[in-house]
Design an enzyme around this catalytic site. Structure first.
Site, PDB file in Angstrom:
ATOM      1  N   ASN A 189      -1.825  18.361   9.433  1.00 46.48           N
ATOM      2  CA  ASN A 189      -3.438  17.663   9.527  1.00 46.48           C
ATOM      3  C   ASN A 189      -3.800  17.860  10.799  1.00 46.48           C
ATOM      4  O   ASN A 189      -5.257  18.028  10.888  1.00 46.48           O
ATOM      5  CB  ASN A 189      -2.783  16.433   9.250  1.00 46.48           C
ATOM      6  CG  ASN A 189      -2.695  16.235   7.697  1.00 46.48           C
ATOM      7  OD1 ASN A 189      -3.494  16.343   6.887  1.00 46.48           O
ATOM      8  ND2 ASN A 189      -1.266  15.726   7.416  1.00 46.48           N
ATOM      9  N   HIS A 219       2.414  19.451  20.065  1.00 39.17           N
ATOM     10  CA  HIS A 219       1.105  20.239  19.868  1.00 39.17           C
ATOM     11  C   HIS A 219       0.497  21.081  21.120  1.00 39.17           C
ATOM     12  O   HIS A 219       0.259  20.306  21.989  1.00 39.17           O
ATOM     13  CB  HIS A 219       0.193  19.243  19.357  1.00 39.17           C
ATOM     14  CG  HIS A 219       0.785  18.084  18.261  1.00 39.17           C
ATOM     15  ND1 HIS A 219       0.917  18.639  17.104  1.00 39.17           N
ATOM     16  CD2 HIS A 219       1.401  17.011  18.336  1.00 39.17           C
ATOM     17  CE1 HIS A 219       1.632  17.796  16.455  1.00 39.17           C
ATOM     18  NE2 HIS A 219       1.730  16.567  16.961  1.00 39.17           N
TER      19      HIS A 219
HETATM   20  N1  NDP Z   1      -4.091  13.373  11.480  1.00 42.93           N
HETATM   21  C1  NDP Z   1      -2.752  13.527  11.601  1.00 42.93           C
HETATM   22  O1  NDP Z   1      -2.590  13.675  12.868  1.00 42.93           O
HETATM   23  C2  NDP Z   1      -1.713  13.170  10.976  1.00 42.93           C
HETATM   24  C3  NDP Z   1      -1.853  12.841   9.485  1.00 42.93           C
HETATM   25  N2  NDP Z   1      -0.972  12.502   8.618  1.00 42.93           N
HETATM   26  C4  NDP Z   1      -1.061  12.172   7.173  1.00 42.93           C
HETATM   27  O2  NDP Z   1      -1.055  10.759   6.978  1.00 42.93           O
HETATM   28  C5  NDP Z   1       0.121  10.773   5.912  1.00 42.93           C
HETATM   29  C6  NDP Z   1       0.961   9.526   5.827  1.00 42.93           C
HETATM   30  O3  NDP Z   1       1.803   9.824   6.646  1.00 42.93           O
HETATM   31  P1  NDP Z   1       3.177   8.841   6.992  1.00 42.93           P
HETATM   32  O4  NDP Z   1       2.758   7.391   6.711  1.00 42.93           O
HETATM   33  O5  NDP Z   1       4.040   9.101   8.027  1.00 42.93           O
HETATM   34  O6  NDP Z   1       3.679   9.393   5.414  1.00 42.93           O
HETATM   35  P2  NDP Z   1       4.884   8.483   4.638  1.00 42.93           P
HETATM   36  O7  NDP Z   1       5.497   9.616   3.733  1.00 42.93           O
HETATM   37  O8  NDP Z   1       5.772   7.663   5.558  1.00 42.93           O
HETATM   38  O9  NDP Z   1       3.919   7.529   3.688  1.00 42.93           O
HETATM   39  C7  NDP Z   1       2.802   7.933   2.997  1.00 42.93           C
HETATM   40  C8  NDP Z   1       2.801   6.867   1.571  1.00 42.93           C
HETATM   41  O10 NDP Z   1       1.563   7.199   0.983  1.00 42.93           O
HETATM   42  C9  NDP Z   1       2.218   7.198  -0.425  1.00 42.93           C
HETATM   43  N3  NDP Z   1       1.088   7.887  -1.388  1.00 42.93           N
HETATM   44  C10 NDP Z   1       1.101   9.317  -1.473  1.00 42.93           C
HETATM   45  N4  NDP Z   1      -0.078   9.477  -2.286  1.00 42.93           N
HETATM   46  C11 NDP Z   1      -0.850   8.271  -2.389  1.00 42.93           C
HETATM   47  C12 NDP Z   1      -1.880   7.806  -3.081  1.00 42.93           C
HETATM   48  N5  NDP Z   1      -2.523   8.879  -3.815  1.00 42.93           N
HETATM   49  N6  NDP Z   1      -2.226   6.641  -3.254  1.00 42.93           N
HETATM   50  C13 NDP Z   1      -1.447   5.853  -2.526  1.00 42.93           C
HETATM   51  N7  NDP Z   1      -0.392   6.030  -1.910  1.00 42.93           N
HETATM   52  C14 NDP Z   1       0.027   7.234  -1.694  1.00 42.93           C
HETATM   53  C15 NDP Z   1       3.325   8.003  -0.314  1.00 42.93           C
HETATM   54  O11 NDP Z   1       4.146   7.843  -1.820  1.00 42.93           O
HETATM   55  P3  NDP Z   1       5.133   8.982  -2.223  1.00 42.93           P
HETATM   56  O12 NDP Z   1       6.250   8.880  -1.217  1.00 42.93           O
HETATM   57  O13 NDP Z   1       5.326   8.931  -3.553  1.00 42.93           O
HETATM   58  O14 NDP Z   1       4.302  10.100  -1.999  1.00 42.93           O
HETATM   59  C16 NDP Z   1       4.110   7.243   0.590  1.00 42.93           C
HETATM   60  O15 NDP Z   1       4.680   5.814   0.399  1.00 42.93           O
HETATM   61  C17 NDP Z   1       0.665  12.317   5.741  1.00 42.93           C
HETATM   62  O16 NDP Z   1       0.998  12.497   4.416  1.00 42.93           O
HETATM   63  C18 NDP Z   1      -0.478  13.000   6.467  1.00 42.93           C
HETATM   64  O17 NDP Z   1      -1.055  13.472   5.327  1.00 42.93           O
HETATM   65  C19 NDP Z   1       0.304  12.314   9.277  1.00 42.93           C
HETATM   66  C20 NDP Z   1       0.667  12.517  10.598  1.00 42.93           C
HETATM   67  C21 NDP Z   1      -0.529  12.930  11.338  1.00 42.93           C
HETATM   68  O1  OAA Z   2       1.996  13.580  13.424  1.00 40.38           O
HETATM   69  C1  OAA Z   2       2.387  14.848  14.001  1.00 40.38           C
HETATM   70  O2  OAA Z   2       2.803  15.344  15.035  1.00 40.38           O
HETATM   71  C2  OAA Z   2       1.434  15.901  13.186  1.00 40.38           C
HETATM   72  C3  OAA Z   2       1.451  16.145  11.805  1.00 40.38           C
HETATM   73  O3  OAA Z   2       2.407  15.655  11.155  1.00 40.38           O
HETATM   74  C4  OAA Z   2       0.387  16.630  10.930  1.00 40.38           C
HETATM   75  O4  OAA Z   2      -0.357  17.377  11.654  1.00 40.38           O
HETATM   76  O5  OAA Z   2       0.146  16.422   9.873  1.00 40.38           O
END
Ligand code: NDP
Ligand code: OAA
Length: 266
Positions: A189, A219
């Protein structure tokens, strides 16, 4: 007046954000959107955190602000409809914008709803500088993402390397930011964020590395342009509940929420 906030997603980020935002003046997280199949587990998690929130399967129509921390699919499923209704949204799953047509769909939905969608800086810093530097023209933007092997579990990297027995840093992708975000939706992301702030998803070069010698999510961002040059290295501690996700990601959402009500924003 207190703003009611809905979270989409109740994983590592959502739970930590809920805990850390407690008591923030002017804001209250009132609802958390989870898939129906997760409702019981989410209720149990909310009870364990002693949180007075409603677990729902869609964004309520009367919420003031939405923070997405779920995953790429949540943008089409929940963010676009909320924007169309005029609800302001902040998004962390920025790699979703690598899907052709989705950036335009988000922009059109926000325009139709007369609101805004905010792409949060997440796990990295320097997004402000890249976006400012772009105004005068950029020549090159590169991003290297390095995580311990545990951060690549459940991804296509498992087919490229035996993550359990790596002894040296191993490049698992060298491609555009668009391809990185498509193949590694939970790991790239930040690659998408840097490219959207800078030269775009197809002109930003990305390297992803599984590195058994590190314990943090590292990063490295390099930018060259008319403004000069910039180099940033972030060494982010992962969240205890999810080695893929850096703790700073939660803090970036907290900063956004804080700035909503602060008289001086930074
Ligand atoms: N911009 C950035 O720097 C970053 C962005 N992210 C984003 O944040 C997201 C979440 O991270 P994190 O909390 O660590 O991940 P987790 O896997 O711990 O939690 C995500 C939760 O959201 C649920 N989920 C998936 N799809 C949906 C939906 N359509 N509606 C509601 N809930 C949903 C997942 O369910 P299930 O397990 O069933 O899929 C899971 O329980 C990552 O997937 C990524 O896209 C993360 C890190 C860095
Ligand atoms: O949280 C981070 O270090 C970065 C990450 O997962 C992402 O870019 O999706």
């Amino acid at each position: 007046m207190t703003q009611n906030v809905t979270l989409i997603g109740f994983g590592a980020i959502g739970r930590t954000l809920l805990q850390r935002s407690a008591g923030q003046p002017g804001l209250r997280i009132t609802h958390v959107v989870v898939p129906e199949a997760h409702a019981a587990a989410a209720q149990a998690n909310a009870a364990a955190l002693q949180a007075d929130i409603a677990i729902v399967s869609a964004v309520p129509h009367d919420t003031d602000l939405v923070v997405e921390c779920a995953g790429h699919e949540a943008l089409t499923e929940h963010v676009v409809p909320a924007l169309l209704r005029g609800t302001e949204c902040a998004v962390l799953s920025i790699g979703a914008l690598s899907e052709p047509g989705l950036p335009e769909q988000l922009a059109d939905a926000a325009a139709q709803g007369g609101t805004q969608v905010h792409l949060l800086s997440g796990a990295i810093g320097g997004v402000d500088a890249i976006a400012a530097a772009r105004i005068a023209g950029l020549d090159a933007v590169t991003y290297t993402g390095r995580k311990p092997p545990s951060g690549w579990r459940g991804t296509p990297a498992e087919a490229l390397a035996d993550l359990g027995s790596l002894t040296e840093p191993t490049v698992i992708l060298e491609d555009t930011a668009r391809e990185a975000a498509r193949l590694y939706p939970k790991n790239a992301n930040v690659a998408a964020t840097i490219s959207l702030a800078g030269l775009g998803l197809d002109a930003t070069r990305v390297r992803l590395i599984a590195d058994p010698t590190v314990t943090e999510n590292i990063h490295e961002i390099e930018v060259r342009g008319a403004f000069g040059e910039m180099r940033i290295t972030m060494r982010g501690k992962p969240l205890p509940d999810n080695p893929k996700t850096s703790a700073l990601t939660v803090l970036s959402a907290l900063r956004f929420l804080h700035n909503r009500t602060a008289t001086v924003t930074i």
